[in-house]
Design an enzyme around this catalytic site. Structure first.
Site, PDB file in Angstrom:
ATOM      1  N   HIS A 357      40.730  47.854  45.553  1.00 54.14           N
ATOM      2  CA  HIS A 357      41.601  46.915  46.247  1.00 54.14           C
ATOM      3  C   HIS A 357      41.559  47.094  47.764  1.00 54.14           C
ATOM      4  O   HIS A 357      42.089  46.258  48.514  1.00 54.14           O
ATOM      5  CB  HIS A 357      43.046  47.097  45.747  1.00 54.14           C
ATOM      6  CG  HIS A 357      43.853  45.842  45.762  1.00 54.14           C
ATOM      7  ND1 HIS A 357      43.396  44.642  46.275  1.00 54.14           N
ATOM      8  CD2 HIS A 357      45.118  45.578  45.330  1.00 54.14           C
ATOM      9  CE1 HIS A 357      44.316  43.711  46.157  1.00 54.14           C
ATOM     10  NE2 HIS A 357      45.388  44.253  45.585  1.00 54.14           N
ATOM     11  N   ASP A 361      40.167  41.639  47.408  1.00 46.77           N
ATOM     12  CA  ASP A 361      41.489  41.077  47.198  1.00 46.77           C
ATOM     13  C   ASP A 361      41.623  40.562  45.769  1.00 46.77           C
ATOM     14  O   ASP A 361      40.629  40.332  45.056  1.00 46.77           O
ATOM     15  CB  ASP A 361      41.737  39.925  48.173  1.00 46.77           C
ATOM     16  CG  ASP A 361      41.847  40.392  49.612  1.00 46.77           C
ATOM     17  OD1 ASP A 361      42.288  41.546  49.809  1.00 46.77           O
ATOM     18  OD2 ASP A 361      41.483  39.622  50.519  1.00 46.77           O
TER      19      ASP A 361
END
Length: 386
Positions: A357, A361
């Protein structure tokens, strides 16, 4: 010479926590009783006690009524007796033993079941054995006789030194968890179209190329197609920079006796279905034979893991660092799904994408899985590259 005997409730009504009981009267005032005749029954929440006559006599008076609630040691009745005096020498008088008389109902059950009185602890007056004591003893004996005793099993242990490859695998996976911000997103694929296509061309494909057409070539092609669209999943973090890679080396997790290894299909974007299948079979065989070279396990930009071959329905795969994503395939199961306005049974597969992450995204990760889904559900997209 007349003697009056008091008949009292036992000081313990079946247990120290029992403080009251319900009295049941079995004789009448003025009625003659003999030794061991039943006079009262006391019912408690734990047991039923029998009070019997300690000697021959006549009931003179009751101090309770039927179904009265009584307490331990309470006076219940008075019994009148004729006192008999027998001449005995002084020594015999001093050594006279009073034999315990058990309840008649209890004695009858013991005789019928061949139970020795000494094997039972009485709860009646002067530790006399009551009917309730016998029933409890029989029930407990039955339970013990039917209880299956666990067999003695020796707990064996074997201490084995961790292999080098297992140490490397453990270190890399733990480093991945400690470094990357791993998140997993899921989707599901209707496998009907790709299964129909595979079944239709299965024989001709194997006849031409000498290899079976499997699902891995479809997923490899679909992954490359999606990686070209979502480039950050094919990238890696290096210090304070992101390295975007415009080549597609797909690592494929292979289970071996020594552990999990990930050989790499290089330049998968330039390969045909047959070339991917041939390369995968060759690398998998070398992995199982322990003949993989280090160079054949380096340089992957993305990894595919197929836990479905072991029956896994769903998982959250761990990223193989320094990569930014890994695709998890799973077992195919028939499930009811809505197709148009009807419910049909379709062969469905859950897929999972674990991603870093820090660089990927949520939107990119979800879009990636949707593109994989679309390519597998409509394999023509892989040919037209749309």
């Amino acid at each position: 010479m007349s003697k009056i005997i008091e008949v009292r409730a036992p000081k313990i009504l079946g247990g120290e926590s029992v403080t009251e009981g319900i009295i049941k009267i079995k004789k009448n005032i003025g009625e003659q009783v003999n030794v061991d005749d039943l006079i009262f029954e006391i019912e408690t929440d734990k047991t039923a006690l029998e009070l019997t006559a300690e000697t021959d006599g006549q009931i003179i008076e009751f101090f309770v009524k039927e179904n009265d609630i009584i307490s331990p040691g309470q006076l219940l009745a008075k019994l009148g007796t004729e006192k008999k005096v027998e001449k005995e020498n002084k020594a015999d008088q001093n050594n006279t033993l009073v034999k315990k008389k058990d309840a008649p109902a209890a004695r009858k059950i013991m005789e019928e079941n061949k139970i020795h009185p000494e094997s039972i602890s009485g709860t009646g007056i002067d530790n006399r054995i009551t009917k309730a004591d016998i029933i409890k003893h029989i029930n407990q004996s039955t339970y013990e006789n039917h209880t299956i005793q666990p067999a003695h099993v020796e707990h064996k242990e074997k201490r084995v030194k961790i292999s080098k490859i297992r140490q490397v695998i453990a270190a890399r996976l733990k480093a991945s968890q400690n470094t990357a911000a791993i998140l997993t997103t899921f989707n599901e694929i209707d496998m009907k179209n790709v299964m129909d296509l595979r079944a239709k061309y299965k024989e001709s494909f194997e006849k031409k190329y000498g290899i079976k057409l499997g699902f891995m070539s479809f997923f490899t092609k679909a992954a490359v197609h999606a990686l070209k669209e979502i480039s950050e999943i094919n990238a890696e973090i290096s210090g304070d920079e992101i390295i975007y890679k415009h080549y597609y080396n797909i690592g494929v997790a292979v289970g071996t006796d020594k552990g999990l290894v990930v050989p790499v299909i290089r330049n998968a974007d330039n390969m045909s279905f047959a070339e991917i299948e041939l390369t995968l079979v060759a690398l998998s065989q070398k992995a199982r034979d322990g003949k993989l070279q280090i160079s054949e396990m380096e340089g992957a930009t993305f990894t595919i893991s197929n836990g479905g071959i072991y029956g896994s329905l769903l998982s959250t795969p761990i990223i193989n660092p320094p990569q930014s994503g890994i695709l998890g395939m799973h077992s195919i199961q028939n499930r009811p799904v809505v197709v148009g306005n009807t419910i049909e049974v379709r062969p469905m597969m859950y897929i999972a994408l674990s991603y870093d992450h820090r660089i990927v995204d949520g939107k990119g990760a979800v879009t990636f899985l949707v593109k994989i889904k679309n390519c597998i559900e409509d394999p023509n997209r892989l040919i037209l590259e749309i």
